[in-house]
Design a protein around this motif. Structure first.
Motif, PDB file in Angstrom:
ATOM      1  N   VAL A   1     -21.531 -11.377 123.005  1.00  0.00           N
ATOM      2  CA  VAL A   1     -21.545 -12.778 122.483  1.00  0.00           C
ATOM      3  C   VAL A   1     -22.457 -13.715 123.819  1.00  0.00           C
ATOM      4  O   VAL A   1     -23.399 -13.816 123.018  1.00  0.00           O
ATOM      5  CB  VAL A   1     -20.325 -13.643 121.970  1.00  0.00           C
ATOM      6  N   ALA A   2     -22.153 -13.856 124.986  1.00  0.00           N
ATOM      7  CA  ALA A   2     -22.811 -14.624 125.863  1.00  0.00           C
ATOM      8  C   ALA A   2     -24.470 -14.179 125.641  1.00  0.00           C
ATOM      9  O   ALA A   2     -25.038 -14.694 125.769  1.00  0.00           O
ATOM     10  CB  ALA A   2     -22.359 -14.313 127.260  1.00  0.00           C
ATOM     11  N   LYS A   3     -24.664 -12.624 125.616  1.00  0.00           N
ATOM     12  CA  LYS A   3     -25.966 -11.845 125.958  1.00  0.00           C
ATOM     13  C   LYS A   3     -26.301 -12.533 124.369  1.00  0.00           C
ATOM     14  O   LYS A   3     -27.996 -12.406 124.186  1.00  0.00           O
ATOM     15  CB  LYS A   3     -25.834 -11.015 125.290  1.00  0.00           C
ATOM     16  N   ALA A   4     -26.555 -12.566 122.913  1.00  0.00           N
ATOM     17  CA  ALA A   4     -26.270 -12.668 121.875  1.00  0.00           C
ATOM     18  C   ALA A   4     -26.687 -13.871 122.301  1.00  0.00           C
ATOM     19  O   ALA A   4     -28.031 -14.357 121.044  1.00  0.00           O
ATOM     20  CB  ALA A   4     -25.806 -12.341 121.179  1.00  0.00           C
ATOM     21  N   ASN A   5     -25.718 -15.171 122.480  1.00  0.00           N
ATOM     22  CA  ASN A   5     -26.664 -16.433 123.250  1.00  0.00           C
ATOM     23  C   ASN A   5     -27.751 -16.950 123.533  1.00  0.00           C
ATOM     24  O   ASN A   5     -28.561 -17.266 123.519  1.00  0.00           O
ATOM     25  CB  ASN A   5     -25.533 -17.328 122.812  1.00  0.00           C
ATOM     26  N   GLY A   6     -28.053 -16.497 124.542  1.00  0.00           N
ATOM     27  CA  GLY A   6     -28.206 -16.004 125.508  1.00  0.00           C
ATOM     28  C   GLY A   6     -30.373 -15.456 125.774  1.00  0.00           C
ATOM     29  O   GLY A   6     -31.234 -15.600 126.205  1.00  0.00           O
ATOM     30  N   ARG A   7     -30.323 -15.069 124.064  1.00  0.00           N
ATOM     31  CA  ARG A   7     -31.652 -14.519 123.409  1.00  0.00           C
ATOM     32  C   ARG A   7     -32.697 -15.131 123.978  1.00  0.00           C
ATOM     33  O   ARG A   7     -32.934 -16.290 123.027  1.00  0.00           O
ATOM     34  CB  ARG A   7     -31.995 -13.669 122.832  1.00  0.00           C
ATOM     35  N   PRO A   8     -33.261 -15.062 125.007  1.00  0.00           N
ATOM     36  CA  PRO A   8     -34.367 -16.138 124.855  1.00  0.00           C
ATOM     37  C   PRO A   8     -35.621 -16.339 123.616  1.00  0.00           C
ATOM     38  O   PRO A   8     -35.341 -15.231 123.016  1.00  0.00           O
ATOM     39  CB  PRO A   8     -35.693 -15.752 125.677  1.00  0.00           C
ATOM     40  N   PRO A   9     -35.908 -17.540 123.286  1.00  0.00           N
ATOM     41  CA  PRO A   9     -36.748 -17.718 122.216  1.00  0.00           C
ATOM     42  C   PRO A   9     -38.072 -16.673 121.571  1.00  0.00           C
ATOM     43  O   PRO A   9     -38.724 -16.245 122.507  1.00  0.00           O
ATOM     44  CB  PRO A   9     -37.224 -18.844 122.472  1.00  0.00           C
ATOM     45  N   GLU A  10     -37.734 -16.286 121.156  1.00  0.00           N
ATOM     46  CA  GLU A  10     -38.881 -14.800 119.887  1.00  0.00           C
ATOM     47  C   GLU A  10     -40.642 -15.305 120.680  1.00  0.00           C
ATOM     48  O   GLU A  10     -40.854 -17.087 120.115  1.00  0.00           O
ATOM     49  CB  GLU A  10     -38.871 -14.422 119.233  1.00  0.00           C
ATOM     50  N   PRO A  11     -41.908 -15.102 121.315  1.00  0.00           N
ATOM     51  CA  PRO A  11     -42.890 -15.678 120.884  1.00  0.00           C
ATOM     52  C   PRO A  11     -43.636 -15.446 119.585  1.00  0.00           C
ATOM     53  O   PRO A  11     -43.285 -15.609 119.106  1.00  0.00           O
ATOM     54  CB  PRO A  11     -43.577 -14.258 122.044  1.00  0.00           C
TER      55      PRO A  11
END
Ligand code: TPU
Ligand code: MG
Length: 560
Positions: free
Chosen positions: A549-559
């Motif tokens: 879940v942390a990994k999903a929360n931490g996705r960087p903004p898509e360009p």
């Protein structure tokens, strides 16, 4: 002679409510008097409006619907949080708010419990976003129609509704209620669409080798639990249940293969679901938590989704059909398909043997779990709070008849104290057990006093791990530390001179066993057992889930 308030009371009683929940305020006092004139319903008081909303939410879980009565703004805005929860969890809770005198609505008067402006409509506007119907009653003439519309829509949509009543209108004379069938009768399924959907679904299954049923939380909202069993029996295939739907399909059914929750599924359940060529998703809800950070979501042409009023599969989309009609009709059109049961019998594992700890050894989560398993009987309802209690709860096997309540979509910590209170009011014959963390408990602890007041024998296991452990596993920092309380000692405070609640602190297995014995014998009030465990003594499931879940929360903004 009816008044607006007694009309509302009559309707609440006619839809089966034996109680309503309330916090007093001057805009609601006359309304509360009017509700009290109905002798078929009891008024149950809560300590604050957030808890009042959640108590009603819990009552709706036990009883199908509920009502909470609060005062304007200072009350209603607190209750809105719980009403948002009822929306997310598909529970028809009626929030009734007292409101300013109708004569003040068009004046330049400033009124208490408002923003101090001349706008008195903001509360209604806010309510519209979190309910399926929101009405304001400032004249008795249209009250019956508005009340009936709000109640009917809530029951039909399985969502909360909002009714605002001006304080001087609650006792105004009003027409008598007509037949209740106008409120509770639902729109039938469209028969042609139903036929077409069943034919398409039967065809979909005919071409597949390994069907599996996946049960989701909206199954209960659709009132289709029996029909899901019917379809399971006809197909003979494996049935997995999502975490939010635990107990909605009986765990003692021979085809039940466990909880499907991606990587942290019951051993064997994930292999069966992920290996299936046809997942029939019934009332499922896939969000970031239930898909374990988007790592487990059945999709593609092998998925058929049957929702409350809609059925979808590759190339088809049908609406205006009730889930229970669809499931029941489909049951008569399918052949036995047990390949997934054969597969499950190969991959399933026996649960590990649990060994009792020494009675004097420091209490662990594992020892606590071992000791509470036998408490879950056919007449038990378990409440599992957001936190590691979710994952501990999943580990409990439910015998036939046992129920399990969880608030996974809204996920408001502290929900389980008032919700289990409301549930216990609504289902007095069930044994209610609440599993709750220390952090969550601190939000809504006052409602234990209402359990004491109503002499409800709810058993609360408060896991004191000195922190927000679920948050620790997602992302740690100083904000995850919790100020310790004397939780067991609170019960003495709440009991005051007349209460019969009991509070215990268990530091080891021996103390826990003693406390459980007393809890089971205490029929005159709640028993809170504070279980003191290490801060990092949590389930492996929480850790695995938290990281994804942390990994999903931490996705960087898509360009862009
Ligand atoms: O068992 P454990 O330690 O995980 O449970 P505890 O102690 O109850 O901690 C729960 C921590 C937690 C928070 C602070 N879980 N979710 N949150 C975020 C949150 C904040 N405020 C509300 C009303 N709900 C939330 N879920
Ligand atoms: Mg904690």
């Amino acid at each position: 002679m009816y008044t607006v308030g007694s009309y509302l009371a009559a309707r609440l009683s006619q839809i089966g409510l034996k109680h309503h929940f309330a916090v007093a305020g001057d805009y609601t006092l006359v309304l509360l008097d009017q509700l009290l004139t109905n002798k078929d319903m009891k008024q149950i008081y809560c300590s604050n409006e957030l808890n009042c909303g959640f108590s009603a939410e819990g009552y709706a879980r036990a009883h199908g619907a509920a009502a909470a009565i609060v005062t304007f703004s200072v009350g209603a805005l607190s209750a809105f949080d719980a009403i948002g929860g009822a929306y997310a969890e598909n529970l028809p809770v009626l929030l009734v708010s007292g409101a300013p005198n109708s004569n003040d609505l068009a004046t330049e008067h400033l009124l208490h419990h408002t923003l101090g402006t001349h706008d008195f409509t903001y509360q209604l506007e806010m309510a519209k976003k979190i309910t399926c119907a929101a009405v304001t009653i400032s004249s008795a003439v249209n009250a019956p129609e508005k009340i009936d519309y709000a109640i009917r829509t809530a029951l039909c949509e399985r969502k909360p509704a909002y009714i605002e009543i001006a304080c001087n209108i609650a006792s105004a004379p009003c027409a008598a209620p007509g037949p209740i069938s106008a409120v509770i009768s639902e729109e039938p399924s469209d028969s042609e669409t139903l036929k077409a959907a069943v034919a398409a679904a039967a065809e979909f299954l005919r071409g597949k080798k390994k069907p599996v049923l996946l049960i989701g939380s909206k199954l209960r909202a659709a009132g289709a639990e029996k029909e899901a069993i019917e379809l399971a029996n006809s197909l003979g295939c494996a049935v997995a249940v999502m975490a939010a739907a635990k107990s909605f399909f009986p765990e003692n059914h021979p085809q039940f293969v466990g909880i499907y929750w991606g990587k942290i599924s019951t051993p064997g359940a994930q292999a069966v679901v992920d290996g299936s060529d046809s997942v029939v998703c019934i009332g499922t809800l896939f969000n970031d938590y239930s898909t374990v950070g988007w790592t487990a979501e059945p999709n593609g042409p092998g998925v058929l989704t049957a929702d409350q009023k809609r059925v979808r599969m590759d190339g088809h989309d049908f609406s205006r059909i009730h889930l229970r009609h669809f499931l029941s009709a489909l049951s008569g059109k399918v052949e036995k398909r047990d390949a997934t049961m054969i597969e499950y019998s190969r991959v399933r594992c026996e649960p590990p043997v649990e060994i009792a700890a020494k009675p004097g050894a420091k209490l662990t989560r594992a020892e606590w779990l071992r000791q509470i398993r036998p408490l879950v009987t056919a007449d038990t309802t378990v409440f599992a709070e957001t936190g590691d209690s979710w994952f501990n709860g999943m580990a409990l096997d439910l015998p036939g008849g046992a129920r399990f309540e969880i608030e996974m979509q809204w996920g408001h910590i502290g929900w389980s104290v008032p919700a289990s209170f409301g549930y216990a009011i609504g289902a007095p014959d069930r044994r209610v057990i609440a599993l709750i963390g220390d952090g969550a408990f601190q939000l809504t602890a006052q409602e234990v006093a209402q359990m004491i007041r109503q002499k409800l024998p709810v058993i609360i296991f408060l896991m004191n791990n000195h922190g927000y452990t679920i948050e620790v596993e997602i992302h740690d920092g100083p904000y995850n530390n919790v100020k310790n309380w004397d939780y067991a000692g609170l019960i003495k405070v709440f009991n005051a001179e007349d209460g019969r609640g009991r509070g215990f602190r268990a530091n080891n297995g021996g103390e826990l066993a003693e406390a459980i014995k007393v809890a089971l014998a205490n029929h005159d009030g709640p028993t809170l057992i504070e279980c003191v465990i290490d801060r990092d003594d949590c389930t492996a499931d929480l850790i695995a889930w938290g990281h994804l879940v942390a990994k999903a929360n931490g996705r960087p903004p898509e360009p862009q």
